[in-house]
Design a protein around this motif. Structure first.
Motif, PDB file in Angstrom:
ATOM      1  N   MET A  47       0.833  -1.186   0.000  1.00 16.79           N
ATOM      2  CA  MET A  47       0.000   0.000   0.000  1.00 16.79           C
ATOM      3  C   MET A  47       0.874   1.245   0.000  1.00 16.79           C
ATOM      4  O   MET A  47       1.849   1.319   0.749  1.00 16.79           O
ATOM      5  CB  MET A  47      -0.917   0.004   1.222  1.00 16.79           C
ATOM      6  CG  MET A  47      -1.943   1.116   1.244  1.00 16.79           C
ATOM      7  SD  MET A  47      -1.342   2.667   1.981  1.00 16.79           S
ATOM      8  CE  MET A  47      -1.285   2.217   3.714  1.00 16.79           C
ATOM      9  N   VAL A  48       0.527   2.215  -0.818  1.00 18.53           N
ATOM     10  CA  VAL A  48       1.206   3.507  -0.832  1.00 18.53           C
ATOM     11  C   VAL A  48       0.346   4.534  -0.111  1.00 18.53           C
ATOM     12  O   VAL A  48       0.796   5.192   0.836  1.00 18.53           O
ATOM     13  CB  VAL A  48       1.483   3.975  -2.270  1.00 18.53           C
ATOM     14  CG1 VAL A  48       2.132   5.357  -2.263  1.00 18.53           C
ATOM     15  CG2 VAL A  48       2.356   2.968  -3.001  1.00 18.53           C
ATOM     16  N   ALA A  49      -0.901   4.683  -0.560  1.00 20.94           N
ATOM     17  CA  ALA A  49      -1.803   5.654   0.044  1.00 20.94           C
ATOM     18  C   ALA A  49      -3.236   5.290  -0.308  1.00 20.94           C
ATOM     19  O   ALA A  49      -3.494   4.738  -1.376  1.00 20.94           O
ATOM     20  CB  ALA A  49      -1.485   7.064  -0.439  1.00 20.94           C
ATOM     21  N   THR A  50      -4.150   5.620   0.616  1.00 17.94           N
ATOM     22  CA  THR A  50      -5.569   5.413   0.369  1.00 17.94           C
ATOM     23  C   THR A  50      -6.344   6.653   0.777  1.00 17.94           C
ATOM     24  O   THR A  50      -5.868   7.459   1.592  1.00 17.94           O
ATOM     25  CB  THR A  50      -6.119   4.209   1.141  1.00 17.94           C
ATOM     26  OG1 THR A  50      -6.036   4.482   2.549  1.00 17.94           O
ATOM     27  CG2 THR A  50      -5.337   2.934   0.834  1.00 17.94           C
ATOM     28  N   ILE A  51      -7.520   6.800   0.212  1.00 16.73           N
ATOM     29  CA  ILE A  51      -8.366   7.936   0.534  1.00 16.73           C
ATOM     30  C   ILE A  51      -9.817   7.494   0.507  1.00 16.73           C
ATOM     31  O   ILE A  51     -10.251   6.822  -0.430  1.00 16.73           O
ATOM     32  CB  ILE A  51      -8.104   9.125  -0.435  1.00 16.73           C
ATOM     33  CG1 ILE A  51      -8.911  10.357  -0.028  1.00 16.73           C
ATOM     34  CG2 ILE A  51      -8.361   8.724  -1.884  1.00 16.73           C
ATOM     35  CD1 ILE A  51      -8.461  11.628  -0.748  1.00 16.73           C
ATOM     36  N   SER A  52     -10.557   7.867   1.535  1.00 13.46           N
ATOM     37  CA  SER A  52     -11.960   7.479   1.614  1.00 13.46           C
ATOM     38  C   SER A  52     -12.829   8.468   0.838  1.00 13.46           C
ATOM     39  O   SER A  52     -12.342   9.494   0.336  1.00 13.46           O
ATOM     40  CB  SER A  52     -12.400   7.443   3.074  1.00 13.46           C
ATOM     41  OG  SER A  52     -12.524   8.766   3.578  1.00 13.46           O
ATOM     42  N   SER A  53     -14.107   8.170   0.773  1.00 15.99           N
ATOM     43  CA  SER A  53     -15.036   9.052   0.056  1.00 15.99           C
ATOM     44  C   SER A  53     -15.169  10.405   0.741  1.00 15.99           C
ATOM     45  O   SER A  53     -15.569  11.378   0.087  1.00 15.99           O
ATOM     46  CB  SER A  53     -16.405   8.385  -0.053  1.00 15.99           C
ATOM     47  OG  SER A  53     -16.907   8.097   1.233  1.00 15.99           O
ATOM     48  N   ILE A  54     -14.819  10.465   2.026  1.00 16.73           N
ATOM     49  CA  ILE A  54     -14.866  11.754   2.732  1.00 16.73           C
ATOM     50  C   ILE A  54     -13.454  12.302   2.934  1.00 16.73           C
ATOM     51  O   ILE A  54     -13.226  13.148   3.783  1.00 16.73           O
ATOM     52  CB  ILE A  54     -15.604  11.630   4.084  1.00 16.73           C
ATOM     53  CG1 ILE A  54     -14.931  10.584   4.980  1.00 16.73           C
ATOM     54  CG2 ILE A  54     -17.072  11.307   3.865  1.00 16.73           C
ATOM     55  CD1 ILE A  54     -15.494  10.568   6.402  1.00 16.73           C
ATOM     56  N   HIS A  55     -12.535  11.803   2.115  1.00 14.95           N
ATOM     57  CA  HIS A  55     -11.175  12.340   2.009  1.00 14.95           C
ATOM     58  C   HIS A  55     -10.295  12.062   3.223  1.00 14.95           C
ATOM     59  O   HIS A  55      -9.311  12.784   3.439  1.00 14.95           O
ATOM     60  CB  HIS A  55     -11.203  13.839   1.683  1.00 14.95           C
ATOM     61  CG  HIS A  55     -11.887  14.161   0.395  1.00 14.95           C
ATOM     62  ND1 HIS A  55     -11.198  14.293  -0.797  1.00 14.95           N
ATOM     63  CD2 HIS A  55     -13.192  14.336   0.096  1.00 14.95           C
ATOM     64  CE1 HIS A  55     -12.062  14.549  -1.772  1.00 14.95           C
ATOM     65  NE2 HIS A  55     -13.283  14.580  -1.258  1.00 14.95           N
TER      66      HIS A  55
END
Length: 121
Positions: A47-55
């Motif tokens: 994993m490098v980076a993740t972002i949810s729907s609310i950022h």
């Protein structure tokens, strides 16, 4: 079906910058989490980076402070801004998206085809 199209990979010198983009298209009702993973030969995808729907964002320790993930919900697109890149960042980068499909389809994870990032002088 849903397709993820990545762009922005290439050759960059150490200390330089690069911006990856990944656009999701197809039978999409809404997109939940999006993010980026990377893989080098002989190693597991990480994993490098993740972002949810609310950022809400999460970063791996190896890129924290040098990488920024963002998204445009209206365009179903996720971005990865990479600054001060290092040779260790060389890898194939894959984006993913968790999608609620049309017609009450279940939440499904889709992956892009991968884009090569090479950091070298």
């Amino acid at each position: 079906q849903v397709q993820l199209e990545e762009s922005g990979g290439g050759l960059v010198q150490p200390g330089g910058s690069l911006r990856l983009s990944c656009a999701a298209s197809g039978s999409i009702f809404s997109v939940n989490s999006m993010g980026w993973y990377r893989q080098t030969p002989g190693k597991q995808r990480e994993m490098v980076a993740t972002i949810s729907s609310i950022h809400t964002t999460h970063y791996s320790d190896s890129v924290k402070g040098r990488v920024t993930i963002s998204r445009d919900n209206a365009k179903n697109t996720v971005y990865l801004q990479m600054d001060n890149v290092e040779p260790a960042d060389t890898a194939i980068y894959y984006c993913y998206a968790e999608v609620w499909g049309l017609d009450h389809d279940p939440l499904t994870e889709y992956w892009g085809q991968g884009t090569q990032v090479t950091v070298s002088s």
